[in-house]
Motif scaffolding. Sequence first.
Motif, PDB file in Angstrom:
ATOM      1  N   VAL A   1       0.858  -1.194   0.000  1.00 28.01           N
ATOM      2  CA  VAL A   1       0.000   0.000   0.000  1.00 28.01           C
ATOM      3  C   VAL A   1       0.892   1.241   0.000  1.00 28.01           C
ATOM      4  CG1 VAL A   1      -1.784   1.263   1.258  1.00 28.01           C
ATOM      5  CG2 VAL A   1      -1.815  -1.220   1.251  1.00 28.01           C
TER       6      VAL A   1
ATOM      7  N   LYS B   1      -9.107  -1.522  -4.756  1.00 26.39           N
ATOM      8  CA  LYS B   1     -10.148  -1.474  -3.713  1.00 26.39           C
ATOM      9  C   LYS B   1      -9.548  -1.616  -2.312  1.00 26.39           C
ATOM     10  CE  LYS B   1     -12.297  -5.163  -5.144  1.00 26.39           C
ATOM     11  NZ  LYS B   1     -11.368  -5.604  -6.203  1.00 26.39           N
ATOM     12  N   THR B   2      -8.840  -2.743  -2.115  1.00 27.86           N
ATOM     13  CA  THR B   2      -8.286  -3.028  -0.783  1.00 27.86           C
ATOM     14  C   THR B   2      -7.195  -2.018  -0.428  1.00 27.86           C
ATOM     15  OG1 THR B   2      -8.744  -5.357  -1.204  1.00 27.86           O
ATOM     16  CG2 THR B   2      -7.309  -4.872   0.645  1.00 27.86           C
TER      17      THR B   2
ATOM     18  N   LEU C   1      -8.831   1.315   0.634  1.00 28.10           N
ATOM     19  CA  LEU C   1      -9.470   1.250   1.952  1.00 28.10           C
ATOM     20  C   LEU C   1      -8.408   1.145   3.052  1.00 28.10           C
ATOM     21  CD1 LEU C   1     -12.101   1.300   3.484  1.00 28.10           C
ATOM     22  CD2 LEU C   1     -12.224  -1.161   3.287  1.00 28.10           C
ATOM     23  N   SER C   2      -7.356   0.356   2.807  1.00 29.02           N
ATOM     24  CA  SER C   2      -6.272   0.228   3.799  1.00 29.02           C
ATOM     25  C   SER C   2      -5.610   1.576   4.037  1.00 29.02           C
ATOM     26  CB  SER C   2      -5.210  -0.765   3.319  1.00 29.02           C
ATOM     27  OG  SER C   2      -5.795  -1.999   3.056  1.00 29.02           O
TER      28      SER C   2
ATOM     29  N   VAL D   1     -11.315  -6.101  10.675  1.00 33.78           N
ATOM     30  CA  VAL D   1     -11.084  -6.357   9.249  1.00 33.78           C
ATOM     31  C   VAL D   1     -10.912  -7.856   9.054  1.00 33.78           C
ATOM     32  CG1 VAL D   1      -9.594  -5.874   7.257  1.00 33.78           C
ATOM     33  CG2 VAL D   1      -9.940  -4.098   8.985  1.00 33.78           C
TER      34      VAL D   1
ATOM     35  N   ASN E   1     -10.753 -11.125   6.073  1.00 35.74           N
ATOM     36  CA  ASN E   1     -10.739 -11.567   4.684  1.00 35.74           C
ATOM     37  C   ASN E   1     -11.542 -12.860   4.608  1.00 35.74           C
ATOM     38  OD1 ASN E   1     -10.090 -12.839   2.187  1.00 35.74           O
ATOM     39  ND2 ASN E   1      -8.335 -11.470   2.000  1.00 35.74           N
TER      40      ASN E   1
ATOM     41  N   VAL F   1     -15.093  -4.513   8.278  1.00 36.61           N
ATOM     42  CA  VAL F   1     -14.633  -4.516   6.882  1.00 36.61           C
ATOM     43  C   VAL F   1     -14.470  -5.966   6.445  1.00 36.61           C
ATOM     44  CG1 VAL F   1     -12.774  -3.850   5.303  1.00 36.61           C
ATOM     45  CG2 VAL F   1     -13.429  -2.304   7.170  1.00 36.61           C
TER      46      VAL F   1
ATOM     47  N   ASP G   1     -13.374  -8.199   3.315  1.00 41.04           N
ATOM     48  CA  ASP G   1     -12.776  -8.289   1.983  1.00 41.04           C
ATOM     49  C   ASP G   1     -13.158  -9.644   1.384  1.00 41.04           C
ATOM     50  OD1 ASP G   1     -11.387  -7.513  -0.220  1.00 41.04           O
ATOM     51  OD2 ASP G   1      -9.443  -7.300   0.780  1.00 41.04           O
ATOM     52  N   GLU G   2     -13.175  -9.732   0.046  1.00 37.48           N
ATOM     53  CA  GLU G   2     -13.589 -10.956  -0.662  1.00 37.48           C
ATOM     54  C   GLU G   2     -14.979 -11.380  -0.201  1.00 37.48           C
ATOM     55  OE1 GLU G   2     -11.577 -11.958  -2.969  1.00 37.48           O
ATOM     56  OE2 GLU G   2      -9.545 -11.428  -2.352  1.00 37.48           O
TER      57      GLU G   2
ATOM     58  N   LEU H   1     -16.136  -5.648   0.346  1.00 38.08           N
ATOM     59  CA  LEU H   1     -15.401  -5.496  -0.918  1.00 38.08           C
ATOM     60  C   LEU H   1     -15.477  -6.797  -1.697  1.00 38.08           C
ATOM     61  CD1 LEU H   1     -13.595  -4.055   1.552  1.00 38.08           C
ATOM     62  CD2 LEU H   1     -12.219  -3.375  -0.366  1.00 38.08           C
TER      63      LEU H   1
ATOM     64  N   ASN I   1     -15.260  -8.558  -6.108  1.00 40.22           N
ATOM     65  CA  ASN I   1     -14.997  -8.305  -7.526  1.00 40.22           C
ATOM     66  C   ASN I   1     -16.276  -8.046  -8.315  1.00 40.22           C
ATOM     67  OD1 ASN I   1     -12.348  -8.872  -6.893  1.00 40.22           O
ATOM     68  ND2 ASN I   1     -12.468 -10.995  -7.548  1.00 40.22           N
TER      69      ASN I   1
END
Length: 267
Positions: free
Chosen positions: A20, A60-61, A64-65, A82, A84, A130, A132-133, A164, A166
């Motif tokens: 990041v 995206k990730t 947000l990070s 957070v 995943n 949060v 992710d995936e 978040l 795809n």
Amino acid sequence: LAPRAGTCYQQAKQVLHAAVPDRLQGREREMGILRQFLREHVLGRRPGSLYVSGAPGTGKTACLSRVLLDCKDELARSKTVVLNCMALGSPHSIFPALAQHLGLPVASGRERIRSLEKHLTAQGPMVLLVLDELDQLESKGQDVLYTLFEWPQLPSSRLILVGLANALDLTDRSLARLGAHPAGSPQLLHFLPYTKEQLTRILQERLGQVAGDPVLDSAALQFCARKVSAVSGDARKALDVCRRAVEVVELEVRGQTLLKPLPGGES
């Protein structure tokens, strides 16, 4: 020259990793929307949900990070979790994982969901979750996704959910029933694939951190950006291609250095 060349290639490979960065090129608008959402909901103590979509490698990730890091002080009074979803064994595993992060006692089945609901509607700091995936939580009847997205709408809820994934149509496909609620569907934010110009700027900014002459010339970066934007607009792919190119050059230079005759004519 050889030792300097060696270190400059190492540096180049380092800056081309998909970490990041401090600044995300071409994502100013999206960063602004994420920041605004967090401020409105976390600081304004308003429950709500945001669904962030976009193909892999569109930032995206990373965005947000970056926003979570930049707003760390502002978010200090709230609880941020957070997760995943790719790391979960099954869609329903999200509930015990969340309970563990919130420090709740172990429970099973309906009782687990009830204790989470009770916790998220009790007095206390806002909870920013949060995921992710998020598409990994699709299940028969979509009960897991519905439960999560309905939590921010419960009376006196203190949950802010950011998902978040795809797929652009996950909410239309899987969460159509949510639209029936007055507060209804989550806010949507879509990340478009990076353009050729944006990818070129990303690569130039990364490699600009390496001292000395450019490791890869401008025409090569533009060629890479053009090819990747035509296929996917995936920044990770562009960084990858350049990193491999640097490795190839590094090996060539190393080979030439070994083959150079020693001073004084010795073989």
